[in-house]
Write a protein that holds these residues in place. Structure first.
Motif, mmCIF file in Angstrom:
data_model
loop_
_atom_site.group_PDB
_atom_site.id
_atom_site.type_symbol
_atom_site.label_atom_id
_atom_site.label_comp_id
_atom_site.label_asym_id
_atom_site.label_seq_id
_atom_site.Cartn_x
_atom_site.Cartn_y
_atom_site.Cartn_z
ATOM 1 N N GLN A 1 21.769 22.362 -20.301
ATOM 2 C CA GLN A 1 21.538 21.364 -21.336
ATOM 3 C C GLN A 1 20.426 21.818 -22.282
ATOM 4 O O GLN A 1 20.617 21.904 -23.498
ATOM 5 C CB GLN A 1 21.174 20.023 -20.712
ATOM 6 N N THR A 2 19.246 22.106 -21.716
ATOM 7 C CA THR A 2 18.103 22.524 -22.524
ATOM 8 C C THR A 2 17.517 23.787 -21.923
ATOM 9 O O THR A 2 17.198 23.820 -20.727
ATOM 10 C CB THR A 2 17.035 21.424 -22.585
ATOM 11 N N LEU A 3 17.385 24.815 -22.749
ATOM 12 C CA LEU A 3 16.861 26.106 -22.309
ATOM 13 C C LEU A 3 15.526 26.356 -22.996
ATOM 14 O O LEU A 3 15.422 26.267 -24.222
ATOM 15 C CB LEU A 3 17.841 27.222 -22.667
ATOM 16 N N VAL A 4 14.499 26.654 -22.207
ATOM 17 C CA VAL A 4 13.190 27.032 -22.733
ATOM 18 C C VAL A 4 12.992 28.517 -22.462
ATOM 19 O O VAL A 4 13.109 28.964 -21.315
ATOM 20 C CB VAL A 4 12.062 26.213 -22.079
ATOM 21 N N ILE A 5 12.690 29.270 -23.513
ATOM 22 C CA ILE A 5 12.455 30.712 -23.380
ATOM 23 C C ILE A 5 10.961 30.956 -23.495
ATOM 24 O O ILE A 5 10.357 30.738 -24.550
ATOM 25 C CB ILE A 5 13.204 31.497 -24.476
ATOM 26 N N GLY A 6 10.348 31.387 -22.402
ATOM 27 C CA GLY A 6 8.919 31.680 -22.401
ATOM 28 C C GLY A 6 8.162 30.868 -21.380
ATOM 29 O O GLY A 6 8.193 29.641 -21.409
ATOM 30 N N GLY A 7 7.466 31.554 -20.461
ATOM 31 C CA GLY A 7 6.757 30.888 -19.376
ATOM 32 C C GLY A 7 5.258 30.853 -19.542
ATOM 33 O O GLY A 7 4.523 30.859 -18.546
ATOM 34 N N GLY A 8 4.780 30.804 -20.796
ATOM 35 C CA GLY A 8 3.358 30.608 -21.034
ATOM 36 C C GLY A 8 3.028 29.129 -21.081
ATOM 37 O O GLY A 8 3.867 28.267 -20.777
ATOM 38 N N ILE A 9 1.815 28.810 -21.497
ATOM 39 C CA ILE A 9 1.381 27.417 -21.467
ATOM 40 C C ILE A 9 2.224 26.545 -22.387
ATOM 41 O O ILE A 9 2.553 25.401 -22.044
ATOM 42 C CB ILE A 9 -0.129 27.313 -21.824
ATOM 43 N N VAL A 10 2.630 27.051 -23.540
ATOM 44 C CA VAL A 10 3.433 26.239 -24.460
ATOM 45 C C VAL A 10 4.816 25.990 -23.877
ATOM 46 O O VAL A 10 5.314 24.855 -23.879
ATOM 47 C CB VAL A 10 3.514 26.908 -25.845
ATOM 48 N N GLY A 11 5.462 27.030 -23.361
ATOM 49 C CA GLY A 11 6.786 26.860 -22.771
ATOM 50 C C GLY A 11 6.769 25.930 -21.572
ATOM 51 O O GLY A 11 7.652 25.073 -21.419
ATOM 52 N N LEU A 12 5.771 26.095 -20.707
ATOM 53 C CA LEU A 12 5.678 25.236 -19.524
ATOM 54 C C LEU A 12 5.414 23.786 -19.909
ATOM 55 O O LEU A 12 6.001 22.864 -19.327
ATOM 56 C CB LEU A 12 4.573 25.746 -18.602
ATOM 57 N N ALA A 13 4.535 23.567 -20.888
ATOM 58 C CA ALA A 13 4.255 22.202 -21.328
ATOM 59 C C ALA A 13 5.507 21.560 -21.914
ATOM 60 O O ALA A 13 5.817 20.392 -21.637
ATOM 61 C CB ALA A 13 3.123 22.205 -22.348
ATOM 62 N N CYS A 14 6.247 22.312 -22.731
ATOM 63 C CA CYS A 14 7.483 21.784 -23.312
ATOM 64 C C CYS A 14 8.506 21.461 -22.227
ATOM 65 O O CYS A 14 9.160 20.413 -22.255
ATOM 66 C CB CYS A 14 8.059 22.788 -24.309
ATOM 67 N N ALA A 15 8.663 22.368 -21.262
ATOM 68 C CA ALA A 15 9.643 22.159 -20.199
ATOM 69 C C ALA A 15 9.318 20.901 -19.394
ATOM 70 O O ALA A 15 10.209 20.086 -19.095
ATOM 71 C CB ALA A 15 9.683 23.386 -19.286
ATOM 72 N N LEU A 16 8.056 20.729 -19.033
ATOM 73 C CA LEU A 16 7.664 19.574 -18.227
ATOM 74 C C LEU A 16 7.820 18.276 -19.015
ATOM 75 O O LEU A 16 8.297 17.262 -18.486
ATOM 76 C CB LEU A 16 6.228 19.748 -17.750
ATOM 77 N N ARG A 17 7.441 18.284 -20.282
ATOM 78 C CA ARG A 17 7.564 17.088 -21.107
ATOM 79 C C ARG A 17 9.031 16.726 -21.337
ATOM 80 O O ARG A 17 9.412 15.553 -21.272
ATOM 81 C CB ARG A 17 6.846 17.317 -22.434
ATOM 82 N N LEU A 18 9.876 17.708 -21.596
ATOM 83 C CA LEU A 18 11.306 17.438 -21.796
ATOM 84 C C LEU A 18 11.945 16.913 -20.524
ATOM 85 O O LEU A 18 12.795 16.014 -20.553
ATOM 86 C CB LEU A 18 12.016 18.700 -22.276
ATOM 87 N N ALA B 1 10.440 15.209 -18.213
ATOM 88 C CA ALA B 1 9.993 13.829 -18.047
ATOM 89 C C ALA B 1 10.758 12.878 -18.960
ATOM 90 O O ALA B 1 10.867 11.683 -18.669
ATOM 91 C CB ALA B 1 8.495 13.737 -18.337
ATOM 92 N N ALA B 2 11.304 13.418 -20.064
ATOM 93 C CA ALA B 2 12.097 12.610 -20.988
ATOM 94 C C ALA B 2 13.562 12.523 -20.576
ATOM 95 O O ALA B 2 14.379 11.960 -21.312
ATOM 96 C CB ALA B 2 11.988 13.183 -22.395
ATOM 97 N N GLY B 3 13.904 13.089 -19.416
ATOM 98 C CA GLY B 3 15.263 12.958 -18.899
ATOM 99 C C GLY B 3 16.173 14.134 -19.135
ATOM 100 O O GLY B 3 17.366 14.069 -18.827
ATOM 101 N N GLN B 4 15.621 15.250 -19.644
ATOM 102 C CA GLN B 4 16.456 16.417 -19.907
ATOM 103 C C GLN B 4 16.576 17.303 -18.661
ATOM 104 O O GLN B 4 15.651 17.395 -17.849
ATOM 105 C CB GLN B 4 15.840 17.255 -21.038
ATOM 106 N N GLN B 5 17.751 17.939 -18.521
ATOM 107 C CA GLN B 5 17.927 18.983 -17.509
ATOM 108 C C GLN B 5 17.502 20.301 -18.146
ATOM 109 O O GLN B 5 18.098 20.749 -19.129
ATOM 110 C CB GLN B 5 19.384 19.048 -17.052
ATOM 111 N N VAL B 6 16.476 20.914 -17.584
ATOM 112 C CA VAL B 6 15.821 22.036 -18.251
ATOM 113 C C VAL B 6 15.841 23.281 -17.365
ATOM 114 O O VAL B 6 15.531 23.214 -16.170
ATOM 115 C CB VAL B 6 14.361 21.689 -18.605
#
Length: 429
Positions: free
Chosen positions: A21-38, A40-45
């Protein structure tokens, strides 16, 4: 999630195609923050990282939430100081001669962004993003269960001379216009009250009380990753190679030939982001600002709070029970070998300002900050395909701005708003 746990993750099965559903590319602080926030908003990440979590600047930065740093690096002040700094090969700013031709387009745009009207607009945008991040970090820390990792010690800026201190007052007055609180200090006793053990020749400073630091930026990244996985998020070791637009979604080809089909993609790959964006024909003037540091073990110095030495371009920070001395900027590209003489030079300067600093037993590090010429990140949907969201180019403020970036990304995914135009990718395209 520790480095050891990351290494035990199996890679994605080669040669297959998976739909996400949602793909995050990058495991730095920005990518991790985006993944966790998404999430929490109900996305499969699904988050993919080619090396290891927090492999770059997120691993070895100074650990500061620098909400007072509203002034962009692209400014007339930096233009005036840059020639003097460049004369010192181990000074705050360095450009390797062999890399200079490749830097010319970026430097031209940096000069344009340093004009007064552009600086005023960039400062306003930076201040708004930092204020939003200050409001968003408490919620993100709660999601990660990492509230205890944040500390409110403030930051002490130290100046070599009264002339240097007075020259800095104009920049502090600009910060005051955006509500930044600070206190001017004069005299060795006033400085020693906030940080004992300073060289008594230091007699001028500025204290910023609302500056915060984290125990260790790497530990914080691992906490975000652990919370993400505990809530059902997926992490995978994989190297993104090419993005392709299809009617069903965005297709990502991996280095091993595997394919990922995503309804939406967030590109948060730091200084490597522009390479993947180029596969869609979108080219960004992104450069790697290489920073260096040395982390000294516990007992190196009784540091009370983070210290900044503006005239020398480095900070001294309490990290993981020890002391981290680092900063400065080197432009040499992504592939050049590290020049750890830069870390040695900063450590020697720190010893001069902190005579009791024990410099033995340190660990050296170099990392690349993703830097755009106007000092603002790219945050927003791709003009080529609004299923792709860019979140990179935060320069020295990736940790600080990660929470606001994650909120802006979540609002986009949930169709609850678009990021401010000041961060739009189209400003470069």
């Amino acid at each position: 999630m520790t480095d050891e746990e990351w290494e035990q993750l199996p890679p994605l099965e080669a040669g297959c195609m998976r739909a996400v559903q949602t793909l995050v590319i990058g495991g730095g602080i920005v990518g991790l923050a985006c993944a966790l926030r998404l999430q929490a908003a109900g996305q499969q990440v699904l988050l993919i990282e080619r090396e290891r979590l927090a492999a770059g600047a997120s691993r070895g930065n100074a650990g500061a939430l620098a909400f007072s740093d509203v002034l962009p690096l692209a400014s007339p002040g930096i233009l005036r100081q840059a020639p003097r700094w460049l004369l010192d090969p181990l000074g705050p700013l360095s450009l390797r001669p062999t890399y200079a031709p490749a830097m010319l387009p970026w430097l031209w745009q940096f000069w344009r962004a340093s004009q007064p009207a552009r600086v005023a607009a960039s400062t306003q945008a930076q201040a708004a993003l930092l204020a939003q991040s200050a409001a968003e970090w408490p919620a993100l820390l709660r999601l990660a269960g990492a509230q205890d990792q944040l500390h409110d010690g403030g930051n002490l800026h130290l100046y070599d001379s009264e002339a240097q201190w007075r020259a800095a007052q104009a920049s502090w007055a600009q910060r005051a216009e955006y509500g930044i609180a600070f206190q001017n200090l004069e005299g060795a006793d006033a400085l020693a009250a906030l940080q004992p053990g300073l060289n008594p020749a230091l007699r001028h400073g500025v204290f910023v009380p609302h500056w915060q630091t984290v125990d260790d930026p790497l530990r914080l990244c691992h906490s975000l990753a652990q919370a993400f996985v505990a809530r059902g998020g997926r992490l995978a070791r994989a190297e993104a190679q090419t993005l392709l637009r299809e009617s069903r979604g965005l297709m990502l080809q991996l280095a091993d030939g595997s394919l990922l089909l995503a309804q939406r993609v967030l590109l948060c790959a730091g200084p490597w982001s522009h390479r993947l964006a180029a596969s869609l024909g979108e080219r960004f003037p992104l450069e790697a600002e290489r920073g260096y540091n040395t982390t000294l073990p516990p007992g190196a110095f009784p540091l009370q709070r983070q210290l900044t030495f503006p005239g020398h371009g480095f900070v001294v920070t309490p990290i993981a029970g020890g002391v981290r001395v680092g900063g400065a900027v080197e432009f040499a590209g992504l592939e050049a070998a590290p020049n750890y003489a830069r870390a040695d030079a900063m450590l020697a300067r720190a010893r001069r300002f902190l005579p009791g600093l024990r410099t033995e037993g340190g660990t050296q590090w170099m990392g690349c900050r993703p830097s755009l010429p106007d000092s603002l990140p790219v945050i927003g949907p791709s003009p080529a395909d609004d299923r792709l969201f860019y979140a990179f180019g935060h320069g020295h403020l990736g940790l600080t701005q990660a929470a606001a970036t994650a909120r802006l990304a979540a609002d986009w995914v949930l169709a609850q708003g678009r990021p401010p135009a000041a961060f739009a990718p189209s400003r470069f395209l």
